[in-house]
Write a protein that holds these residues in place. Structure first.
Motif, mmCIF file in Angstrom:
data_model
loop_
_atom_site.group_PDB
_atom_site.id
_atom_site.type_symbol
_atom_site.label_atom_id
_atom_site.label_comp_id
_atom_site.label_asym_id
_atom_site.label_seq_id
_atom_site.Cartn_x
_atom_site.Cartn_y
_atom_site.Cartn_z
ATOM 1 N N ALA A 8 39.726 33.974 -50.185
ATOM 2 C CA ALA A 8 39.495 33.701 -51.625
ATOM 3 C C ALA A 8 38.564 32.502 -51.775
ATOM 4 O O ALA A 8 38.910 31.484 -52.371
ATOM 5 C CB ALA A 8 40.833 33.457 -52.322
ATOM 6 N N GLY A 12 35.476 36.097 -52.731
ATOM 7 C CA GLY A 12 36.823 36.608 -53.006
ATOM 8 C C GLY A 12 37.478 35.927 -54.199
ATOM 9 O O GLY A 12 38.115 36.587 -55.025
ATOM 10 N N LYS A 31 47.243 32.638 -44.401
ATOM 11 C CA LYS A 31 48.175 32.338 -43.305
ATOM 12 C C LYS A 31 49.255 31.371 -43.764
ATOM 13 O O LYS A 31 50.414 31.492 -43.409
ATOM 14 C CB LYS A 31 47.401 31.736 -42.124
ATOM 15 C CG LYS A 31 46.898 32.796 -41.165
ATOM 16 C CD LYS A 31 46.361 32.212 -39.887
ATOM 17 C CE LYS A 31 44.940 31.722 -40.092
ATOM 18 N NZ LYS A 31 44.247 31.305 -38.901
ATOM 19 N N LYS A 36 47.766 26.970 -50.770
ATOM 20 C CA LYS A 36 46.905 27.557 -51.823
ATOM 21 C C LYS A 36 47.679 27.777 -53.121
ATOM 22 O O LYS A 36 47.411 28.725 -53.858
ATOM 23 C CB LYS A 36 46.342 28.910 -51.344
ATOM 24 C CG LYS A 36 45.616 28.858 -50.019
ATOM 25 C CD LYS A 36 44.193 28.376 -50.183
ATOM 26 C CE LYS A 36 43.505 28.306 -48.830
ATOM 27 N NZ LYS A 36 42.199 27.722 -48.854
ATOM 28 N N ALA A 63 36.749 39.138 -47.627
ATOM 29 C CA ALA A 63 35.543 38.335 -47.847
ATOM 30 C C ALA A 63 35.678 37.031 -47.066
ATOM 31 O O ALA A 63 35.823 35.951 -47.638
ATOM 32 C CB ALA A 63 35.345 38.066 -49.340
ATOM 33 N N VAL A 66 32.005 35.634 -40.871
ATOM 34 C CA VAL A 66 31.962 36.532 -39.708
ATOM 35 C C VAL A 66 32.882 36.082 -38.557
ATOM 36 O O VAL A 66 33.598 36.917 -37.980
ATOM 37 C CB VAL A 66 30.491 36.705 -39.229
ATOM 38 C CG1 VAL A 66 30.431 37.435 -37.893
ATOM 39 C CG2 VAL A 66 29.705 37.455 -40.289
ATOM 40 N N ALA A 68 35.680 34.904 -38.556
ATOM 41 C CA ALA A 68 37.102 35.159 -38.850
ATOM 42 C C ALA A 68 37.438 36.649 -38.921
ATOM 43 O O ALA A 68 38.609 37.017 -39.027
ATOM 44 C CB ALA A 68 37.477 34.487 -40.173
ATOM 45 N N GLU A 71 39.876 38.257 -36.122
ATOM 46 C CA GLU A 71 41.215 37.647 -36.242
ATOM 47 C C GLU A 71 41.945 38.183 -37.479
ATOM 48 O O GLU A 71 43.120 38.555 -37.421
ATOM 49 C CB GLU A 71 41.054 36.125 -36.328
ATOM 50 C CG GLU A 71 42.358 35.365 -36.437
ATOM 51 C CD GLU A 71 42.136 33.917 -36.876
ATOM 52 O OE1 GLU A 71 41.053 33.351 -36.648
ATOM 53 O OE2 GLU A 71 43.076 33.362 -37.484
ATOM 54 N N ALA A 87 33.379 43.091 -47.874
ATOM 55 C CA ALA A 87 32.313 42.340 -48.557
ATOM 56 C C ALA A 87 31.591 41.392 -47.609
ATOM 57 O O ALA A 87 30.799 40.567 -48.052
ATOM 58 C CB ALA A 87 32.913 41.555 -49.731
ATOM 59 N N THR A 88 31.877 41.498 -46.311
ATOM 60 C CA THR A 88 31.273 40.551 -45.366
ATOM 61 C C THR A 88 29.831 40.946 -45.050
ATOM 62 O O THR A 88 29.429 42.092 -45.252
ATOM 63 C CB THR A 88 32.069 40.512 -44.045
ATOM 64 O OG1 THR A 88 31.959 41.786 -43.385
ATOM 65 C CG2 THR A 88 33.542 40.192 -44.294
ATOM 66 N N PHE A 122 27.131 35.090 -54.842
ATOM 67 C CA PHE A 122 28.392 34.987 -55.588
ATOM 68 C C PHE A 122 28.149 34.612 -57.045
ATOM 69 O O PHE A 122 28.935 34.953 -57.920
ATOM 70 C CB PHE A 122 29.343 33.981 -54.906
ATOM 71 C CG PHE A 122 28.924 32.542 -55.032
ATOM 72 C CD1 PHE A 122 29.379 31.757 -56.066
ATOM 73 C CD2 PHE A 122 28.046 31.977 -54.103
ATOM 74 C CE1 PHE A 122 28.983 30.426 -56.192
ATOM 75 C CE2 PHE A 122 27.640 30.664 -54.217
ATOM 76 C CZ PHE A 122 28.102 29.882 -55.263
#
Ligand SMILES: NC(=O)c1ccc[n+]([C@@H]2O[C@H](COP(=O)([O-])OP(=O)(O)OC[C@H]3O[C@@H](n4cnc5c(N)ncnc54)[C@H](OP(=O)(O)O)[C@@H]3O)[C@@H](O)[C@H]2O)c1
Length: 201
Positions: A8, A12, A31, A36, A63, A66, A68, A71, A87-88, A122
């Motif tokens: 986010a 995102g 995680k 957040k 989103a 790269v 990440a 994982e 959306a990457t 964005f």
């Protein structure tokens, strides 16, 4: 729709707020949900662990940067029957050993996939209007259910049309289209307040 937003940040976070205003229920999947908590103050948005986001969502927007991607894909696990919007952009680096996010999600998550929301900056996701007219969005992928969702969520984000580039074989082209925007906006110095729209006559 119950939508999990994974990553986010600028992309995102912008889409999460817009979709929440349209009445969608957004799960920001992270995680560490305690980090957040501010998202919980916005109507229709809640923060949850990745596992809870998977359990409570039928649509996923991913989103993340790269490095990440793999994982995150492994943390999300099997998403059979669920829709994942990628959306990457792997235009400068790849999520090794995969060519791009789409192929990583295809191999690892087995979700119903569509590529979209990656072709513009964005700022254009936040404000989709130029001279009073909404700009367009673009997508690719072979799953028709995922593309129907992408069309709806593009409209809900304020785009006029979501043009279909074609099947999975056109995903690379949609990433190159993003690179065309990046090239004009940044490398050629046109600035980030530029957008693509299809004109017809
Ligand atoms: N920026 C643009 O204009 C734009 C436009 C189209 C497409 N894209 C693509 O969209 C993707 C995201 O870009 P962005 O600009 O939105 O990035 P961003 O603002 O840096 O946000 C990235 C988000 O991913 C999260 N994240 C990073 N590493 C993570 C990990 N290992 N596990 C879980 N979450 C992680 C971050 O969480 P934390 O805040 O906790 O670190 C953050 O919420 C990229 O692939 C980019 O190429 C960007």
């Amino acid at each position: 729709m119950n939508i999990a937003v994974i990553g986010a940040g600028k992309v995102g976070g912008t889409l999460a707020e817009k979709w929440a205003k349209k009445g969608h229920k957004i799960n920001i999947g992270v995680k560490d949900p305690s980090s957040k908590q501010h998202w919980n103050e916005i109507d229709n948005i809640s923060v949850s662990s990745l596992n809870d986001a998977v359990d409570n969502s039928e649509v996923f927007l991913v989103a993340v940067p790269v490095p990440a991607i793999v994982e995150i894909a492994e943390s999300l696990g099997d998403l059979s029957g669920k829709i994942l919007i990628d959306a990457t952009n792997s235009v400068f680096a790849k999520p090794q050993p995969y060519e791009n996010g789409f192929s990583a999600f295809q191999s690892i998550n087995n979700a119903k996939l569509v590529k979209g929301f990656n072709t513009t900056g964005f700022e254009n996701l936040y404000d989709t209007e130029y001279e009073g007219k909404p700009i367009d969005m673009f997508m690719a992928g072979s799953d028709e259910d995922a593309k129907d969702v992408m069309r709806q969520l593009s409209k809900d984000a304020g785009f006029e049309n979501c043009y279909d580039f074609g099947g999975d074989d056109k995903v690379g082209l949609v990433e190159q289209f993003a690179l065309a925007w990046i090239n004009l906006a940044i490398m050629q110095g046109e600035g980030r307040n530029i957008a693509f729209k299809v004109l017809k006559r």
